[in-house]
Scaffold this motif. Structure first.
Motif, PDB file in Angstrom:
ATOM      1  N   ASN A 115       0.840  -1.180   0.000  1.00 47.98           N
ATOM      2  CA  ASN A 115       0.000   0.000   0.000  1.00 47.98           C
ATOM      3  C   ASN A 115       0.886   1.245   0.000  1.00 47.98           C
ATOM      4  O   ASN A 115       1.579   1.527   0.978  1.00 47.98           O
ATOM      5  CB  ASN A 115      -0.893  -0.038   1.252  1.00 47.98           C
ATOM      6  N   SER A 116       0.868   1.991  -1.087  1.00 43.50           N
ATOM      7  CA  SER A 116       1.738   3.168  -1.195  1.00 43.50           C
ATOM      8  C   SER A 116       1.417   4.210  -0.124  1.00 43.50           C
ATOM      9  O   SER A 116       2.319   4.883   0.382  1.00 43.50           O
ATOM     10  CB  SER A 116       1.622   3.792  -2.586  1.00 43.50           C
ATOM     11  N   ILE A 117       0.144   4.329   0.257  1.00 43.97           N
ATOM     12  CA  ILE A 117      -0.227   5.307   1.284  1.00 43.97           C
ATOM     13  C   ILE A 117       0.403   4.926   2.621  1.00 43.97           C
ATOM     14  O   ILE A 117       0.921   5.775   3.351  1.00 43.97           O
ATOM     15  CB  ILE A 117      -1.762   5.395   1.429  1.00 43.97           C
ATOM     16  N   THR A 118       0.367   3.655   2.931  1.00 43.93           N
ATOM     17  CA  THR A 118       0.981   3.159   4.156  1.00 43.93           C
ATOM     18  C   THR A 118       2.478   3.434   4.165  1.00 43.93           C
ATOM     19  O   THR A 118       3.033   3.935   5.153  1.00 43.93           O
ATOM     20  CB  THR A 118       0.720   1.646   4.294  1.00 43.93           C
ATOM     21  N   ILE A 119       3.138   3.119   3.073  1.00 45.59           N
ATOM     22  CA  ILE A 119       4.597   3.311   2.976  1.00 45.59           C
ATOM     23  C   ILE A 119       4.957   4.795   3.085  1.00 45.59           C
ATOM     24  O   ILE A 119       5.862   5.182   3.835  1.00 45.59           O
ATOM     25  CB  ILE A 119       5.119   2.727   1.656  1.00 45.59           C
ATOM     26  N   GLU A 120       4.234   5.627   2.368  1.00 44.62           N
ATOM     27  CA  GLU A 120       4.506   7.072   2.376  1.00 44.62           C
ATOM     28  C   GLU A 120       4.344   7.671   3.775  1.00 44.62           C
ATOM     29  O   GLU A 120       5.058   8.607   4.145  1.00 44.62           O
ATOM     30  CB  GLU A 120       3.569   7.780   1.394  1.00 44.62           C
TER      31      GLU A 120
END
Length: 333
Positions: A115-120
């Protein structure tokens, strides 16, 4: 008069190599509907042509004030990464890979995540990250020279955005969705780029949100640290989702709205952006021509460049080669 000459600025890029078989097998472990990596149409929805090289080189060449470039990955690194590091070092820039395990220290139970949102959300935890930094997606390019003042002026963060209403406050949108629902099922709660920004503003008790676009975002580490120190549950909620969830918020948007609440921002309504989502050859030729003419444009975003046909893709890469003194027409076919 404020000066920024002593301000240290880093760049952070999040990236994944979806062609990596290990990564492919890993994501399928957690998906109910498995991805068929032998299906060309499916593969093209995930793959790239290694545009991350363009992103990195464009930063090195057109943001000479950048001290460190951090590439956040899941135990991966781009091909020819050693050559990119040499190029960076020649410009006195440190190019470093930061693994997910590093920024998720203490939160390893949420890994792996796709999940890019989680990573960001966790990029502010990069060790030795400078107070001032710029966030890039891996398809953001700096195609004209920039200076610190394009992003930070004195103690203020330059925010590129426009104020907008929440979806539920847009009467015309609600009517349009109601009409659309007559003919087919409409998911009014479906997540999306604007919804995640709206979630952020609501989290901070705002009545509207500042809508950003696909450009680098200026961020201050201390503002994010201070917020999550007081609101640890917000952090936990945003990083627990292995795949996107429509209750999440963008860390970039959180950063912007925190600076707005502190009145430590300068609003720039011009996104300075040339955005590419479809790849009609004639349209591309015109837009690239216009990018050269319009002196205000500095940033580019090419979403899913892999979808462009060979003729269009080579035209784009040739144009980029002339700007960056590179050879992408040969290396990124």
């Amino acid at each position: 008069m404020h000066t920024n000459e002593n301000v240290l600025v880093d760049a952070v890029i999040t990236w994944v190599d979806s062609a990596d078989v290990v990564w492919q097998n890993n994501i399928n472990k957690y998906l109910e509907n498995k991805i068929d990596w032998n299906n060309e149409k499916t593969v093209n929805a995930y793959h790239s042509i290694n545009e991350i090289e363009i992103t990195i080189i464009s930063i090195i060449k057109n943001a000479k004030f950048i001290k460190n470039i951090y590439l956040v990955t899941d135990n991966q690194q781009p091909k020819d990464f050693d050559k990119l590091q040499v190029l960076a070092k020649k410009s006195k820039v440190n190019l470093l890979v930061i693994d997910h395990k590093v920024i998720f220290k203490g939160y390893e139970h949420y890994l792996p995540t796709f999940n890019s949102i989680t990573i960001e959300t966790m990029i502010f935890r990069i060790p030795n990250l400078n107070e001032h930094f710029l966030f890039f997606n891996d398809d953001f390019f700096l195609m004209k020279e920039t200076k610190i003042e394009d992003f930070f002026i004195g103690n203020s963060t330059v925010i590129r955005g426009k104020w907008d209403s929440f979806y539920e406050d847009k009467t015309i949108r609600k009517l349009a969705l109601k009409l659309k629902s007559i003919f087919k099922k409409v998911d009014v709660n479906k997540g999306g780029y604007k919804l995640y920004q709206q979630n952020t503003a609501k989290l901070l008790g705002l009545k509207k949100y500042l809508r950003i676009d696909h450009t680098p975002v200026s961020m201050k580490k201390s503002s994010i640290e201070a917020y999550f120190k007081i609101n640890p549950k917000s952090l936990d909620h945003n990083i627990k989702h292995r795949f996107r969830n429509n209750t999440q918020f963008f860390i970039m948007s959180l950063s912007n709205h925190l600076e707005i609440k502190k009145n430590a921002f300068i609003l720039e309504n011009n996104f300075n952006l040339s955005y590419y989502q479809s790849y009609s050859y004639l349209k591309i030729v015109f837009k690239l021509f216009w990018f050269d003419i319009d002196k205000t444009k500095k940033f580019m975003c090419f979403q899913m460049l892999v979808w462009a046909n060979e003729k269009t893709r080579l035209y784009i890469l040739n144009w980029i080669d002339k700007k960056l003194d590179t050879n992408f027409t040969q290396t990124l076919k």
